[in-house]
Design an enzyme around this catalytic site. Structure first.
Site, mmCIF file in Angstrom:
data_model
loop_
_atom_site.group_PDB
_atom_site.id
_atom_site.type_symbol
_atom_site.label_atom_id
_atom_site.label_comp_id
_atom_site.label_asym_id
_atom_site.label_seq_id
_atom_site.Cartn_x
_atom_site.Cartn_y
_atom_site.Cartn_z
ATOM 1 N N ASP A 65 0.795 -1.222 0.000
ATOM 2 C CA ASP A 65 0.000 0.000 0.000
ATOM 3 C C ASP A 65 0.832 1.279 0.000
ATOM 4 O OD1 ASP A 65 -2.537 1.530 0.424
ATOM 5 O OD2 ASP A 65 -1.587 1.971 2.340
ATOM 6 N N ASP A 91 4.445 0.630 4.186
ATOM 7 C CA ASP A 91 4.304 -0.624 4.936
ATOM 8 C C ASP A 91 4.214 -1.794 3.959
ATOM 9 O OD1 ASP A 91 1.800 -0.352 3.808
ATOM 10 O OD2 ASP A 91 0.836 0.292 5.658
ATOM 11 N N TYR A 99 -7.514 2.493 9.313
ATOM 12 C CA TYR A 99 -6.626 2.677 8.166
ATOM 13 C C TYR A 99 -7.360 3.249 6.947
ATOM 14 C CZ TYR A 99 -3.744 0.096 11.344
ATOM 15 O OH TYR A 99 -3.064 -0.280 12.481
ATOM 16 N N GLU A 103 5.353 9.967 3.580
ATOM 17 C CA GLU A 103 4.975 8.615 3.158
ATOM 18 C C GLU A 103 4.294 8.669 1.789
ATOM 19 O OE1 GLU A 103 3.182 4.492 4.972
ATOM 20 O OE2 GLU A 103 2.359 6.370 5.734
#
Length: 529
Positions: A106, A109, A257, A502
Protein backbone atom coordinates in the site's frame (compact mmCIF):
# COMPACT_ATOMS: atom_id res chain seq x y z
CA UNK A 1 11.74 80.65 -23.80
CA UNK A 2 8.34 81.03 -22.23
CA UNK A 3 6.56 80.09 -25.42
CA UNK A 4 8.81 77.04 -25.78
CA UNK A 5 8.06 75.95 -22.24
CA UNK A 6 4.37 76.29 -22.82
CA UNK A 7 4.57 74.10 -25.92
CA UNK A 8 6.52 71.47 -24.02
CA UNK A 9 4.00 71.54 -21.15
CA UNK A 10 1.08 71.13 -23.55
CA UNK A 11 2.74 68.17 -25.20
CA UNK A 12 3.34 66.61 -21.81
CA UNK A 13 -0.28 67.20 -20.87
CA UNK A 14 -1.51 65.49 -24.01
CA UNK A 15 0.81 62.55 -23.29
CA UNK A 16 -0.54 62.19 -19.74
CA UNK A 17 -4.11 62.39 -21.02
CA UNK A 18 -3.32 59.66 -23.56
CA UNK A 19 -1.84 57.40 -20.87
CA UNK A 20 -4.86 57.94 -18.62
CA UNK A 21 -7.20 57.16 -21.54
CA UNK A 22 -5.24 53.99 -22.34
CA UNK A 23 -5.46 52.85 -18.72
CA UNK A 24 -9.22 53.50 -18.64
CA UNK A 25 -9.79 51.64 -21.92
CA UNK A 26 -7.62 48.78 -20.70
CA UNK A 27 -9.58 48.58 -17.48
CA UNK A 28 -12.86 48.52 -19.40
CA UNK A 29 -11.59 45.78 -21.70
CA UNK A 30 -10.34 43.76 -18.71
CA UNK A 31 -13.68 44.15 -16.93
CA UNK A 32 -15.63 43.12 -20.02
CA UNK A 33 -13.41 40.11 -20.59
CA UNK A 34 -13.70 39.10 -16.94
CA UNK A 35 -17.47 39.50 -17.01
CA UNK A 36 -18.12 37.81 -20.31
CA UNK A 37 -15.40 35.25 -20.38
CA UNK A 38 -11.74 34.39 -20.77
CA UNK A 39 -12.16 33.09 -24.29
CA UNK A 40 -12.79 36.34 -26.10
CA UNK A 41 -15.22 34.49 -28.41
CA UNK A 42 -17.48 31.48 -28.60
CA UNK A 43 -15.32 29.92 -31.29
CA UNK A 44 -14.15 26.43 -30.39
CA UNK A 45 -10.43 25.73 -30.29
CA UNK A 46 -9.03 23.36 -32.94
CA UNK A 47 -9.30 19.64 -32.18
CA UNK A 48 -5.82 18.25 -31.48
CA UNK A 49 -4.60 15.62 -33.89
CA UNK A 50 -2.44 12.58 -33.07
CA UNK A 51 0.20 13.02 -30.35
CA UNK A 52 2.48 15.88 -31.26
CA UNK A 53 5.48 17.61 -29.75
CA UNK A 54 6.61 16.15 -26.43
CA UNK A 55 7.07 18.26 -23.31
CA UNK A 56 10.22 16.58 -22.05
CA UNK A 57 9.73 17.70 -18.45
CA UNK A 58 6.47 15.77 -18.15
CA UNK A 59 7.77 12.82 -20.17
CA UNK A 60 10.73 12.39 -17.82
CA UNK A 61 8.48 12.75 -14.78
CA UNK A 62 6.04 10.16 -16.20
CA UNK A 63 8.82 7.61 -16.67
CA UNK A 64 9.96 8.30 -13.12
CA UNK A 65 6.48 8.03 -11.58
CA UNK A 66 5.73 4.66 -13.18
CA UNK A 67 8.73 3.10 -11.44
CA UNK A 68 7.08 3.29 -8.04
CA UNK A 69 4.69 0.51 -9.04
CA UNK A 70 7.76 -1.70 -9.48
CA UNK A 71 9.04 -0.59 -6.06
CA UNK A 72 5.75 -1.70 -4.49
CA UNK A 73 5.37 -5.10 -6.15
CA UNK A 74 4.75 -8.18 -4.04
CA UNK A 75 5.36 -11.72 -5.25
CA UNK A 76 7.82 -13.44 -7.55
CA UNK A 77 9.27 -10.52 -9.46
CA UNK A 78 9.59 -10.81 -13.23
CA UNK A 79 12.11 -8.62 -15.06
CA UNK A 80 12.80 -6.82 -11.80
CA UNK A 81 13.83 -3.23 -12.52
CA UNK A 82 14.53 -2.19 -8.91
CA UNK A 83 17.96 -3.46 -7.80
CA UNK A 84 17.20 -3.28 -4.07
CA UNK A 85 13.91 -5.19 -4.36
CA UNK A 86 13.45 -8.96 -4.45
CA UNK A 87 10.77 -11.64 -4.15
CA UNK A 88 8.41 -11.26 -1.19
CA UNK A 89 5.00 -12.30 0.09
CA UNK A 90 5.38 -15.67 -1.62
CA UNK A 91 3.01 -17.42 0.80
CA UNK A 92 0.27 -14.77 0.69
CA UNK A 93 -3.11 -16.48 0.38
CA UNK A 94 -1.79 -19.99 0.99
CA UNK A 95 -3.95 -20.57 4.07
CA UNK A 96 -7.04 -20.27 1.84
CA UNK A 97 -5.41 -22.19 -1.04
CA UNK A 98 -5.26 -18.95 -3.04
CA UNK A 99 -2.41 -17.27 -4.85
CA UNK A 100 -2.45 -13.73 -3.47
CA UNK A 101 1.28 -13.22 -3.95
CA UNK A 102 0.94 -10.41 -6.50
CA UNK A 103 -0.59 -7.00 -5.97
CA UNK A 104 1.14 -3.95 -4.52
CA UNK A 105 2.09 -2.96 -1.01
CA UNK A 106 0.00 0.00 0.00
CA UNK A 107 2.51 2.64 1.08
CA UNK A 108 5.61 2.54 3.28
CA UNK A 109 4.30 -0.62 4.94
CA UNK A 110 3.69 -4.15 3.63
CA UNK A 111 -0.09 -4.31 3.76
CA UNK A 112 -2.35 -5.06 0.84
CA UNK A 113 -5.50 -3.02 1.40
CA UNK A 114 -8.24 -3.81 -1.10
CA UNK A 115 -10.09 -0.48 -1.32
CA UNK A 116 -7.16 1.82 -2.19
CA UNK A 117 -5.52 -0.88 -4.32
CA UNK A 118 -8.63 -1.33 -6.46
CA UNK A 119 -8.92 2.46 -6.79
CA UNK A 120 -5.31 2.49 -7.97
CA UNK A 121 -6.19 0.00 -10.70
CA UNK A 122 -9.30 1.93 -11.78
CA UNK A 123 -7.49 5.26 -12.08
CA UNK A 124 -4.53 3.66 -13.86
CA UNK A 125 -6.95 2.02 -16.29
CA UNK A 126 -8.70 5.34 -16.90
CA UNK A 127 -5.35 7.02 -17.58
CA UNK A 128 -4.43 4.34 -20.11
CA UNK A 129 -7.81 4.51 -21.82
CA UNK A 130 -7.69 8.30 -22.19
CA UNK A 131 -3.97 8.79 -22.77
CA UNK A 132 -2.55 5.44 -23.86
CA UNK A 133 -1.54 6.92 -27.20
CA UNK A 134 0.40 9.64 -25.40
CA UNK A 135 2.02 7.10 -23.07
CA UNK A 136 2.98 5.05 -26.12
CA UNK A 137 4.39 8.15 -27.82
CA UNK A 138 6.96 8.47 -25.03
CA UNK A 139 7.55 4.73 -24.59
CA UNK A 140 5.69 4.22 -21.30
CA UNK A 141 2.51 2.35 -22.28
CA UNK A 142 3.93 -1.15 -21.77
CA UNK A 143 5.14 -0.23 -18.30
CA UNK A 144 1.71 1.14 -17.34
CA UNK A 145 -0.10 -1.93 -18.66
CA UNK A 146 2.31 -4.32 -16.94
CA UNK A 147 1.75 -2.57 -13.61
CA UNK A 148 -2.01 -2.67 -14.10
CA UNK A 149 -1.98 -6.39 -14.85
CA UNK A 150 0.12 -7.06 -11.74
CA UNK A 151 -2.78 -5.61 -9.73
CA UNK A 152 -5.63 -7.21 -11.67
CA UNK A 153 -4.01 -10.66 -11.55
CA UNK A 154 -4.16 -10.29 -7.77
CA UNK A 155 -7.75 -8.99 -7.78
CA UNK A 156 -8.94 -11.92 -9.90
CA UNK A 157 -7.45 -14.39 -7.43
CA UNK A 158 -8.90 -12.41 -4.51
CA UNK A 159 -12.39 -13.10 -5.87
CA UNK A 160 -12.63 -16.92 -5.72
CA UNK A 161 -16.45 -17.06 -5.83
CA UNK A 162 -19.33 -14.73 -6.69
CA UNK A 163 -20.03 -13.57 -3.12
CA UNK A 164 -16.54 -13.71 -1.60
CA UNK A 165 -13.83 -11.07 -2.01
CA UNK A 166 -10.58 -11.02 -0.05
CA UNK A 167 -9.93 -7.39 0.75
CA UNK A 168 -6.82 -7.46 2.92
CA UNK A 169 -3.58 -9.39 3.28
CA UNK A 170 -1.69 -8.88 6.52
CA UNK A 171 -2.49 -7.70 10.02
CA UNK A 172 -1.98 -3.92 10.14
CA UNK A 173 -1.31 -3.91 13.88
CA UNK A 174 1.39 -6.58 13.60
CA UNK A 175 2.70 -5.07 10.39
CA UNK A 176 3.17 -1.64 11.91
CA UNK A 177 5.08 -3.10 14.86
CA UNK A 178 7.83 -4.11 12.46
CA UNK A 179 10.36 -2.15 10.43
CA UNK A 180 11.87 -4.55 7.96
CA UNK A 181 12.34 -5.19 4.27
CA UNK A 182 9.42 -7.03 2.61
CA UNK A 183 11.86 -9.74 1.53
CA UNK A 184 12.55 -10.50 5.20
CA UNK A 185 8.97 -10.59 6.55
CA UNK A 186 8.33 -13.34 9.10
CA UNK A 187 5.11 -12.20 10.80
CA UNK A 188 1.78 -13.88 10.05
CA UNK A 189 -0.14 -12.62 7.00
CA UNK A 190 -3.83 -13.26 7.81
CA UNK A 191 -6.55 -12.79 5.21
CA UNK A 192 -9.71 -10.70 5.51
CA UNK A 193 -12.79 -11.13 3.33
CA UNK A 194 -16.20 -9.62 2.69
CA UNK A 195 -19.09 -11.94 1.88
CA UNK A 196 -22.88 -12.11 2.01
CA UNK A 197 -22.83 -12.25 5.82
CA UNK A 198 -20.20 -9.51 6.15
CA UNK A 199 -20.90 -7.19 3.21
CA UNK A 200 -18.64 -4.52 1.77
CA UNK A 201 -20.44 -2.74 -1.04
CA UNK A 202 -17.77 -0.02 -1.17
CA UNK A 203 -14.76 -2.28 -1.64
CA UNK A 204 -16.63 -4.80 -3.81
CA UNK A 205 -17.96 -2.06 -6.11
CA UNK A 206 -14.55 -0.38 -6.37
CA UNK A 207 -13.06 -3.74 -7.31
CA UNK A 208 -15.81 -4.12 -9.90
CA UNK A 209 -14.88 -0.72 -11.31
CA UNK A 210 -11.23 -1.78 -11.46
CA UNK A 211 -12.11 -5.01 -13.29
CA UNK A 212 -14.49 -3.31 -15.74
CA UNK A 213 -12.12 -0.50 -16.64
CA UNK A 214 -9.17 -2.88 -16.98
CA UNK A 215 -11.26 -5.14 -19.23
CA UNK A 216 -11.38 -2.22 -21.68
CA UNK A 217 -7.61 -1.71 -21.47
CA UNK A 218 -6.91 -5.34 -22.43
CA UNK A 219 -9.82 -5.82 -24.83
CA UNK A 220 -7.72 -5.69 -28.00
CA UNK A 221 -4.42 -7.09 -26.73
CA UNK A 222 -5.81 -10.04 -24.72
CA UNK A 223 -9.51 -10.64 -25.32
CA UNK A 224 -9.63 -13.76 -23.11
CA UNK A 225 -8.15 -11.92 -20.13
CA UNK A 226 -10.49 -9.00 -20.80
CA UNK A 227 -13.50 -11.33 -20.74
CA UNK A 228 -12.35 -12.82 -17.44
CA UNK A 229 -12.05 -9.37 -15.91
CA UNK A 230 -15.50 -8.38 -17.14
CA UNK A 231 -17.07 -11.54 -15.73
CA UNK A 232 -15.60 -10.76 -12.30
CA UNK A 233 -16.71 -7.12 -12.59
CA UNK A 234 -20.33 -8.10 -13.23
CA UNK A 235 -20.35 -10.60 -10.36
CA UNK A 236 -18.80 -8.13 -7.95
CA UNK A 237 -21.24 -5.39 -8.85
CA UNK A 238 -24.18 -7.73 -8.30
CA UNK A 239 -22.67 -8.82 -4.97
CA UNK A 240 -22.12 -5.20 -3.90
CA UNK A 241 -25.61 -4.13 -4.96
CA UNK A 242 -27.53 -7.06 -3.45
CA UNK A 243 -25.63 -7.13 -0.15
CA UNK A 244 -25.39 -3.49 0.79
CA UNK A 245 -23.24 -2.39 3.68
CA UNK A 246 -20.02 -0.63 4.65
CA UNK A 247 -16.98 -2.88 4.73
CA UNK A 248 -15.65 -0.86 7.65
CA UNK A 249 -18.79 -1.71 9.63
CA UNK A 250 -18.58 -5.39 8.74
CA UNK A 251 -14.88 -5.38 9.65
CA UNK A 252 -14.31 -2.66 12.28
CA UNK A 253 -10.55 -3.26 12.34
CA UNK A 254 -10.15 -1.49 8.97
CA UNK A 255 -11.58 1.77 10.31
CA UNK A 256 -8.18 2.88 11.61
CA UNK A 257 -6.63 2.68 8.17
CA UNK A 258 -9.10 3.02 5.28
CA UNK A 259 -12.45 3.78 6.80
CA UNK A 260 -15.19 4.15 4.20
CA UNK A 261 -17.45 7.18 4.33
CA UNK A 262 -20.07 5.59 2.10
CA UNK A 263 -20.74 3.01 -0.59
CA UNK A 264 -23.22 4.82 -2.85
CA UNK A 265 -20.42 6.59 -4.72
CA UNK A 266 -18.64 3.29 -5.43
CA UNK A 267 -21.86 1.70 -6.70
CA UNK A 268 -22.39 4.57 -9.15
CA UNK A 269 -18.71 4.55 -10.14
CA UNK A 270 -18.78 0.80 -10.81
CA UNK A 271 -22.03 0.99 -12.78
CA UNK A 272 -20.58 3.81 -14.89
CA UNK A 273 -17.55 1.72 -15.80
CA UNK A 274 -19.68 -1.33 -16.47
CA UNK A 275 -21.81 0.69 -18.86
CA UNK A 276 -18.70 1.79 -20.74
CA UNK A 277 -17.44 -1.81 -20.81
CA UNK A 278 -20.71 -3.47 -21.83
CA UNK A 279 -23.06 -0.90 -23.36
CA UNK A 280 -25.78 -2.51 -21.22
CA UNK A 281 -28.46 0.11 -20.54
CA UNK A 282 -29.29 -1.45 -17.16
CA UNK A 283 -26.13 0.15 -15.77
CA UNK A 284 -27.12 3.50 -17.22
CA UNK A 285 -30.55 3.07 -15.67
CA UNK A 286 -28.85 2.41 -12.34
CA UNK A 287 -26.86 5.66 -12.34
CA UNK A 288 -29.69 7.84 -13.63
CA UNK A 289 -32.56 6.22 -11.72
CA UNK A 290 -33.37 5.95 -8.04
CA UNK A 291 -29.81 5.09 -7.04
CA UNK A 292 -28.62 8.23 -8.78
CA UNK A 293 -31.24 10.22 -6.91
CA UNK A 294 -30.15 8.64 -3.63
CA UNK A 295 -26.38 8.76 -3.95
CA UNK A 296 -25.13 11.05 -6.73
CA UNK A 297 -25.06 14.29 -4.70
CA UNK A 298 -25.88 16.27 -7.84
CA UNK A 299 -24.93 19.92 -7.59
CA UNK A 300 -22.44 19.41 -4.75
CA UNK A 301 -18.72 19.43 -5.66
CA UNK A 302 -16.54 16.89 -3.84
CA UNK A 303 -12.88 15.85 -3.82
CA UNK A 304 -11.89 12.80 -5.88
CA UNK A 305 -9.99 10.26 -3.77
CA UNK A 306 -9.71 6.59 -2.80
CA UNK A 307 -12.73 7.15 -0.52
CA UNK A 308 -14.96 9.41 -2.63
CA UNK A 309 -15.65 8.63 -6.29
CA UNK A 310 -18.38 11.23 -6.93
CA UNK A 311 -16.30 13.70 -8.92
CA UNK A 312 -14.72 10.93 -10.96
CA UNK A 313 -18.14 9.48 -11.76
CA UNK A 314 -19.45 12.90 -12.78
CA UNK A 315 -16.59 13.48 -15.21
CA UNK A 316 -16.76 9.92 -16.57
CA UNK A 317 -20.50 10.20 -17.25
CA UNK A 318 -20.06 13.70 -18.69
CA UNK A 319 -18.06 11.91 -21.39
CA UNK A 320 -21.36 10.39 -22.58
CA UNK A 321 -22.99 13.80 -22.83
CA UNK A 322 -20.03 15.10 -24.83
CA UNK A 323 -19.72 12.18 -27.23
CA UNK A 324 -22.67 9.80 -27.18
CA UNK A 325 -25.76 11.83 -26.38
CA UNK A 326 -27.52 11.05 -29.67
CA UNK A 327 -27.27 7.32 -29.13
CA UNK A 328 -28.71 7.34 -25.61
CA UNK A 329 -32.39 7.07 -24.77
CA UNK A 330 -34.09 10.32 -23.77
CA UNK A 331 -35.17 8.62 -20.54
CA UNK A 332 -31.55 8.81 -19.32
CA UNK A 333 -30.85 12.29 -20.65
CA UNK A 334 -31.88 14.36 -17.65
CA UNK A 335 -29.93 12.17 -15.25
CA UNK A 336 -26.80 12.33 -17.38
CA UNK A 337 -27.21 16.08 -17.64
CA UNK A 338 -27.25 16.27 -13.85
CA UNK A 339 -23.88 14.50 -13.74
CA UNK A 340 -22.44 16.83 -16.39
CA UNK A 341 -23.75 19.93 -14.62
CA UNK A 342 -22.19 18.74 -11.37
CA UNK A 343 -18.91 18.05 -13.17
CA UNK A 344 -19.05 21.67 -14.34
CA UNK A 345 -19.51 22.81 -10.74
CA UNK A 346 -16.41 20.79 -9.81
CA UNK A 347 -14.41 22.34 -12.65
CA UNK A 348 -15.52 25.86 -11.74
CA UNK A 349 -14.45 25.29 -8.14
CA UNK A 350 -10.95 24.31 -9.29
CA UNK A 351 -10.27 27.24 -11.63
CA UNK A 352 -8.52 29.90 -9.54
CA UNK A 353 -10.16 32.84 -11.37
CA UNK A 354 -13.67 31.41 -11.22
CA UNK A 355 -16.30 33.24 -9.14
CA UNK A 356 -16.89 29.93 -7.31
CA UNK A 357 -13.22 29.01 -6.89
CA UNK A 358 -12.49 26.92 -3.81
CA UNK A 359 -10.46 28.55 -1.07
CA UNK A 360 -8.94 25.16 -0.25
CA UNK A 361 -5.52 25.96 -1.65
CA UNK A 362 -2.17 27.26 -0.49
CA UNK A 363 -0.97 30.80 -1.04
CA UNK A 364 1.04 29.48 -3.99
CA UNK A 365 -1.97 27.92 -5.66
CA UNK A 366 -1.81 24.25 -4.72
CA UNK A 367 -5.16 22.61 -3.98
CA UNK A 368 -4.88 21.66 -0.30
CA UNK A 369 -7.55 19.78 1.65
CA UNK A 370 -5.93 17.71 4.41
CA UNK A 371 -2.64 17.56 6.30
CA UNK A 372 -2.31 13.84 5.70
CA UNK A 373 -1.21 13.10 2.15
CA UNK A 374 -2.11 16.58 0.93
CA UNK A 375 -1.01 16.02 -2.66
CA UNK A 376 -3.55 13.30 -3.42
CA UNK A 377 -6.39 15.82 -3.79
CA UNK A 378 -4.35 18.35 -5.77
CA UNK A 379 -3.14 15.78 -8.29
CA UNK A 380 -6.49 13.97 -8.56
CA UNK A 381 -8.25 17.29 -9.12
CA UNK A 382 -5.77 18.26 -11.83
CA UNK A 383 -6.23 14.87 -13.50
CA UNK A 384 -10.00 15.37 -13.68
CA UNK A 385 -9.57 18.95 -14.93
CA UNK A 386 -7.32 18.01 -17.83
CA UNK A 387 -9.61 15.13 -18.82
CA UNK A 388 -12.56 17.51 -18.85
CA UNK A 389 -10.51 19.99 -20.85
CA UNK A 390 -9.79 17.33 -23.46
CA UNK A 391 -13.45 16.31 -23.62
CA UNK A 392 -14.27 19.94 -24.39
CA UNK A 393 -11.57 20.21 -27.05
CA UNK A 394 -12.43 16.97 -28.82
CA UNK A 395 -16.17 17.74 -28.80
CA UNK A 396 -15.47 21.36 -29.90
CA UNK A 397 -17.09 22.81 -26.81
CA UNK A 398 -15.68 26.36 -26.63
CA UNK A 399 -16.53 27.45 -23.11
CA UNK A 400 -17.30 26.37 -19.59
CA UNK A 401 -19.72 28.71 -17.84
CA UNK A 402 -18.98 29.58 -14.22
CA UNK A 403 -21.69 31.97 -13.05
CA UNK A 404 -21.20 35.13 -15.13
CA UNK A 405 -17.75 34.09 -16.36
CA UNK A 406 -16.71 31.61 -19.00
CA UNK A 407 -13.50 29.63 -19.34
CA UNK A 408 -11.84 27.70 -22.12
CA UNK A 409 -10.32 24.22 -22.24
CA UNK A 410 -6.90 25.87 -22.06
CA UNK A 411 -7.86 27.46 -18.73
CA UNK A 412 -8.50 23.99 -17.29
CA UNK A 413 -5.27 22.70 -18.77
CA UNK A 414 -3.34 25.63 -17.31
CA UNK A 415 -4.77 24.81 -13.88
CA UNK A 416 -3.73 21.17 -14.25
CA UNK A 417 -0.23 22.20 -15.29
CA UNK A 418 0.02 24.54 -12.29
CA UNK A 419 -0.60 21.61 -9.96
CA UNK A 420 1.83 19.34 -11.80
CA UNK A 421 4.49 22.05 -11.85
CA UNK A 422 4.12 22.63 -8.11
CA UNK A 423 4.64 18.91 -7.52
CA UNK A 424 7.71 18.87 -9.77
CA UNK A 425 9.47 21.76 -8.05
CA UNK A 426 7.82 25.07 -8.85
CA UNK A 427 7.09 25.81 -5.20
CA UNK A 428 8.59 27.88 -2.37
CA UNK A 429 10.90 25.00 -1.40
CA UNK A 430 12.17 24.48 -4.97
CA UNK A 431 11.67 20.79 -4.20
CA UNK A 432 10.21 18.02 -6.31
CA UNK A 433 7.75 15.90 -4.34
CA UNK A 434 8.21 13.14 -6.93
CA UNK A 435 11.14 11.11 -5.62
CA UNK A 436 13.89 10.68 -8.18
CA UNK A 437 12.80 13.61 -10.33
CA UNK A 438 14.88 16.78 -10.46
CA UNK A 439 17.91 17.83 -8.44
CA UNK A 440 16.13 18.16 -5.09
CA UNK A 441 13.59 15.69 -3.74
CA UNK A 442 12.84 14.08 -0.33
CA UNK A 443 15.72 12.00 1.02
CA UNK A 444 13.99 10.60 4.10
CA UNK A 445 10.93 8.96 2.55
CA UNK A 446 8.84 7.01 5.07
CA UNK A 447 9.32 3.66 3.35
CA UNK A 448 10.80 0.55 4.95
CA UNK A 449 12.41 -1.01 1.91
CA UNK A 450 13.98 2.27 0.85
CA UNK A 451 15.30 3.04 4.34
CA UNK A 452 17.10 -0.29 4.95
CA UNK A 453 20.24 -1.33 3.04
CA UNK A 454 19.52 -4.25 0.71
CA UNK A 455 22.21 -6.38 2.34
CA UNK A 456 21.08 -5.69 5.93
CA UNK A 457 19.77 -8.59 7.98
CA UNK A 458 17.06 -7.38 10.31
CA UNK A 459 14.21 -8.94 12.20
CA UNK A 460 10.83 -7.42 12.95
CA UNK A 461 11.89 -4.93 15.59
CA UNK A 462 15.64 -4.39 15.33
CA UNK A 463 15.11 -2.71 11.96
CA UNK A 464 13.71 0.36 13.70
CA UNK A 465 17.25 1.71 13.92
CA UNK A 466 16.89 2.48 10.23
CA UNK A 467 13.68 4.39 10.87
CA UNK A 468 15.48 6.51 13.47
CA UNK A 469 18.68 6.90 11.47
CA UNK A 470 19.79 10.45 10.67
CA UNK A 471 21.22 9.29 7.34
CA UNK A 472 19.25 9.64 4.09
CA UNK A 473 17.61 6.51 2.72
CA UNK A 474 20.22 4.18 1.18
CA UNK A 475 17.75 3.25 -1.57
CA UNK A 476 15.80 5.70 -3.72
CA UNK A 477 12.06 4.95 -3.85
CA UNK A 478 12.00 6.18 -7.42
CA UNK A 479 8.63 7.51 -8.52
CA UNK A 480 7.17 7.83 -5.04
CA UNK A 481 4.81 10.78 -4.71
CA UNK A 482 5.10 11.72 -1.04
CA UNK A 483 2.34 13.24 1.07
CA UNK A 484 3.40 16.80 0.34
CA UNK A 485 3.39 20.24 1.96
CA UNK A 486 1.51 21.82 4.81
CA UNK A 487 -1.02 24.58 4.13
CA UNK A 488 1.73 27.21 4.53
CA UNK A 489 3.78 25.63 1.70
CA UNK A 490 6.36 24.09 4.05
CA UNK A 491 7.70 20.54 4.17
CA UNK A 492 9.73 18.66 6.80
CA UNK A 493 11.83 15.91 5.26
CA UNK A 494 11.84 13.39 8.10
CA UNK A 495 11.24 9.65 8.04
CA UNK A 496 9.05 9.97 11.14
CA UNK A 497 6.92 12.67 9.51
CA UNK A 498 4.46 10.14 8.08
CA UNK A 499 1.83 12.63 6.97
CA UNK A 500 4.29 14.41 4.68
CA UNK A 501 6.93 11.86 3.60
CA UNK A 502 4.97 8.62 3.16
CA UNK A 503 4.08 7.73 -0.45
CA UNK A 504 1.22 5.51 -1.61
CA UNK A 505 0.30 3.50 -4.67
CA UNK A 506 -2.90 5.48 -5.23
CA UNK A 507 -0.87 8.70 -5.29
CA UNK A 508 1.12 7.08 -8.07
CA UNK A 509 -2.02 6.30 -10.05
CA UNK A 510 -3.21 9.90 -10.13
CA UNK A 511 0.22 11.40 -10.88
CA UNK A 512 0.69 8.92 -13.74
CA UNK A 513 -2.70 9.96 -15.09
CA UNK A 514 -1.92 13.66 -14.81
CA UNK A 515 1.54 13.44 -16.36
CA UNK A 516 0.25 11.22 -19.18
CA UNK A 517 -2.21 13.95 -20.11
CA UNK A 518 0.50 16.61 -20.22
CA UNK A 519 3.36 14.90 -22.10
CA UNK A 520 1.80 16.08 -25.36
CA UNK A 521 -1.62 16.88 -26.81
CA UNK A 522 -3.98 14.68 -28.79
CA UNK A 523 -7.71 14.25 -29.19
CA UNK A 524 -9.27 11.73 -26.80
CA UNK A 525 -11.04 8.67 -28.13
CA UNK A 526 -14.79 9.15 -28.23
CA UNK A 527 -15.52 5.56 -27.20
CA UNK A 528 -13.41 3.20 -25.11
CA UNK A 529 -14.71 0.29 -27.19
Amino acid sequence: MGEKSKSKGGCCGWFIAFVVLAVVVGAIVFTVKKKFGHSGSDKAAPVPGPPGAVDQKYATALKTSLQFFDVQKSGKLVNNKIPWRGDSGLKDGSQANLDLTKGLYDAGDHMKFGLPLAYTATVLSWAILEYGDQMDHVGQLDSAQDSLKWITDYLINAHPSADVLYIQVGDPVADHKCWERPEEMTEARPLTQVNASHPGSDVAAETAAAMASASLVFKKSDSSYSSTLLKHAKQLFTFADKNRGYYSESIPDVQTYYNSSGYGDELLWAASWLYHATGDDSYLEFVTGQDGEDYAEWGSPTWFSWDNKHAGTQVLLARLSFFKAKGISDSYGSGLQSYKETAEVVMCSLLPDSPSATKSRTENGLIWVTEWNALQHAVASAFLAVIYSDYMLTSRTPNLKCDSDSFTPSDLRDFAKSQADYVLGKNPMDMSFLVGYGDKFPQFVHHRGASIPADAKTGCSDGFKWLESSDPNPNVATGALVGGPFKNDTFIDSRNNTMQTEPSTYNSAVIVGLLSSLVTTSSVVQSFT
